[in-house]
Design an enzyme around this catalytic site. Structure first.
Site, PDB file in Angstrom:
ATOM      1  N   HIS A  16     -65.470 -52.458 -36.786  1.00  0.00           N
ATOM      2  CA  HIS A  16     -65.644 -51.339 -35.854  1.00  0.00           C
ATOM      3  C   HIS A  16     -64.341 -50.530 -35.743  1.00  0.00           C
ATOM      4  O   HIS A  16     -64.364 -49.295 -35.731  1.00  0.00           O
ATOM      5  CB  HIS A  16     -66.021 -51.857 -34.457  1.00  0.00           C
ATOM      6  CG  HIS A  16     -67.338 -52.572 -34.397  1.00  0.00           C
ATOM      7  ND1 HIS A  16     -67.497 -53.823 -33.832  1.00  0.00           N
ATOM      8  CD2 HIS A  16     -68.572 -52.219 -34.847  1.00  0.00           C
ATOM      9  CE1 HIS A  16     -68.766 -54.197 -33.908  1.00  0.00           C
ATOM     10  NE2 HIS A  16     -69.443 -53.250 -34.535  1.00  0.00           N
ATOM     11  N   LYS A  56     -82.057 -57.369 -22.411  1.00  0.00           N
ATOM     12  CA  LYS A  56     -81.411 -58.226 -23.425  1.00  0.00           C
ATOM     13  C   LYS A  56     -80.006 -58.593 -22.993  1.00  0.00           C
ATOM     14  O   LYS A  56     -79.138 -57.730 -22.883  1.00  0.00           O
ATOM     15  CB  LYS A  56     -81.305 -57.443 -24.760  1.00  0.00           C
ATOM     16  CG  LYS A  56     -82.473 -57.678 -25.678  1.00  0.00           C
ATOM     17  CD  LYS A  56     -82.031 -57.423 -27.112  1.00  0.00           C
ATOM     18  CE  LYS A  56     -82.964 -56.476 -27.830  1.00  0.00           C
ATOM     19  NZ  LYS A  56     -82.326 -55.795 -28.956  1.00  0.00           N
ATOM     20  N   ARG A  81     -72.907 -51.075 -44.185  1.00  0.00           N
ATOM     21  CA  ARG A  81     -72.386 -52.167 -45.010  1.00  0.00           C
ATOM     22  C   ARG A  81     -73.326 -52.513 -46.147  1.00  0.00           C
ATOM     23  O   ARG A  81     -72.886 -52.888 -47.217  1.00  0.00           O
ATOM     24  CB  ARG A  81     -72.201 -53.432 -44.136  1.00  0.00           C
ATOM     25  CG  ARG A  81     -71.073 -53.336 -43.153  1.00  0.00           C
ATOM     26  CD  ARG A  81     -71.291 -54.278 -41.997  1.00  0.00           C
ATOM     27  NE  ARG A  81     -72.453 -53.868 -41.209  1.00  0.00           N
ATOM     28  CZ  ARG A  81     -72.854 -54.462 -40.107  1.00  0.00           C
ATOM     29  NH1 ARG A  81     -72.240 -55.521 -39.670  1.00  0.00           N
ATOM     30  NH2 ARG A  81     -73.894 -54.008 -39.436  1.00  0.00           N
ATOM     31  N   SER A 131     -70.701 -58.519 -36.033  1.00  0.00           N
ATOM     32  CA  SER A 131     -70.554 -59.178 -34.727  1.00  0.00           C
ATOM     33  C   SER A 131     -71.357 -60.476 -34.698  1.00  0.00           C
ATOM     34  O   SER A 131     -70.923 -61.461 -34.100  1.00  0.00           O
ATOM     35  CB  SER A 131     -71.036 -58.259 -33.608  1.00  0.00           C
ATOM     36  OG  SER A 131     -70.239 -57.112 -33.546  1.00  0.00           O
TER      37      SER A 131
HETATM   38  P1  ADP Z   1     -75.744 -51.999 -33.334  1.00  0.00           P
HETATM   39  O1  ADP Z   1     -76.404 -53.121 -32.601  1.00  0.00           O
HETATM   40  O2  ADP Z   1     -76.001 -50.660 -32.727  1.00  0.00           O
HETATM   41  O3  ADP Z   1     -75.923 -51.990 -34.835  1.00  0.00           O
HETATM   42  P2  ADP Z   1     -73.063 -53.002 -33.834  1.00  0.00           P
HETATM   43  O4  ADP Z   1     -71.994 -53.238 -32.824  1.00  0.00           O
HETATM   44  O5  ADP Z   1     -73.563 -54.186 -34.578  1.00  0.00           O
HETATM   45  O6  ADP Z   1     -74.204 -52.246 -33.043  1.00  0.00           O
HETATM   46  O7  ADP Z   1     -72.556 -51.933 -34.889  1.00  0.00           O
HETATM   47  C1  ADP Z   1     -72.169 -50.649 -34.492  1.00  0.00           C
HETATM   48  C2  ADP Z   1     -71.905 -49.826 -35.750  1.00  0.00           C
HETATM   49  O8  ADP Z   1     -70.785 -50.359 -36.444  1.00  0.00           O
HETATM   50  C3  ADP Z   1     -73.075 -49.822 -36.740  1.00  0.00           C
HETATM   51  O9  ADP Z   1     -73.147 -48.548 -37.335  1.00  0.00           O
HETATM   52  C4  ADP Z   1     -72.626 -50.842 -37.769  1.00  0.00           C
HETATM   53  O10 ADP Z   1     -73.204 -50.576 -39.032  1.00  0.00           O
HETATM   54  C5  ADP Z   1     -71.128 -50.588 -37.781  1.00  0.00           C
HETATM   55  N1  ADP Z   1     -70.389 -51.757 -38.270  1.00  0.00           N
HETATM   56  C6  ADP Z   1     -70.435 -53.017 -37.810  1.00  0.00           C
HETATM   57  N2  ADP Z   1     -69.612 -53.825 -38.518  1.00  0.00           N
HETATM   58  C7  ADP Z   1     -69.040 -53.031 -39.470  1.00  0.00           C
HETATM   59  C8  ADP Z   1     -68.115 -53.275 -40.537  1.00  0.00           C
HETATM   60  N3  ADP Z   1     -67.650 -54.493 -40.795  1.00  0.00           N
HETATM   61  N4  ADP Z   1     -67.725 -52.227 -41.301  1.00  0.00           N
HETATM   62  C9  ADP Z   1     -68.250 -50.999 -41.059  1.00  0.00           C
HETATM   63  N5  ADP Z   1     -69.134 -50.699 -40.084  1.00  0.00           N
HETATM   64  C10 ADP Z   1     -69.531 -51.708 -39.300  1.00  0.00           C
END
Ligand code: ADP
Length: 171
Positions: free
Chosen positions: A42, A66, A115, A152
């Site tokens: 992130h 949730k 990703r 995450s």
């Molecule tokens: P959501 O539940 O909305 O997907 P996340 O917190 O999992 O929320 O992810 C938020 C954004 O960050 C998404 O666009 C996800 O693809 C991106 N993201 C998460 N991890 C990575 C990473 N390692 N590299 C690039 N983008 C990432």
């Protein structure tokens, strides 16, 4: 080019593009996500988005139904602390439609990371719906290769199993 072909070109491309300068690549971008927890992946998207936009709002989305791993308050507080010295970054929480919050913030665009091909398919669909609802465009940044396996959910799983997760989190 005569005026007839001008019209045809513009129709073919989906209409007149926004004026340069104050449109694409400027202004405020919204980075929505669960950020449960906020990882190095992130942080990489935030850093790169700051190269494209003047300001970024990191928006921690939540759903009353949730329950997350970390509370929304914890997530917001942690991210705020990380960017305390960066005036171009603000951190908020929101519930409901992302595009409604994007409009509320006066966002020029939404940024998301991709990703995998699964991310890509989902994000393109969301981007299309969001654009149709409000006209707000989504900028998709490919994950940096060294961070492309980081999510995450993997970090949460490792934490459950008692592993040290600090190397996956920005300090
Ligand atoms: P959501 O539940 O909305 O997907 P996340 O917190 O999992 O929320 O992810 C938020 C954004 O960050 C998404 O666009 C996800 O693809 C991106 N993201 C998460 N991890 C990575 C990473 N390692 N590299 C690039 N983008 C990432």
């Amino acid at each position: 080019m005569n005026s007839k072909s001008d019209k045809n070109t513009s129709k073919h491309l989906g209409g007149t593009p926004p004026p340069r300068g104050r449109g694409w690549g400027r202004g405020l971008v919204l980075f929505p996500g669960s950020f449960d927890p906020f990882t190095l992946g992130h942080a990489d998207i935030v850093r790169r988005a700051l190269g494209l936009f003047d300001e970024i709002v990191i928006a921690v989305g939540y759903n009353e139904q949730k329950k997350g791993w970390l509370s929304v308050e914890e997530r917001v507080a942690t991210i705020k602390k990380l960017y305390a010295g960066e005036p171009r970054v603000t951190v908020e929480s929101y519930t409901g439609l992302t595009v409604d919050f994007a409009r509320e913030c006066g966002a020029t665009a939404i940024v998301r990371g991709i990703r995998t091909t699964a991310d890509f398919e989902y994000e393109v669909q969301m981007a299309d719906v969001n654009r149709q609802l409000t006209g707000i465009e989504t900028v998709l940044l490919p994950a940096s290769p060294q961070l492309a396996s980081l999510s995450s959910s993997v970090v949460r799983e490792l934490a459950h199993l008692g592993h040290d997760i600090s190397k996956f989190l920005p300090a």
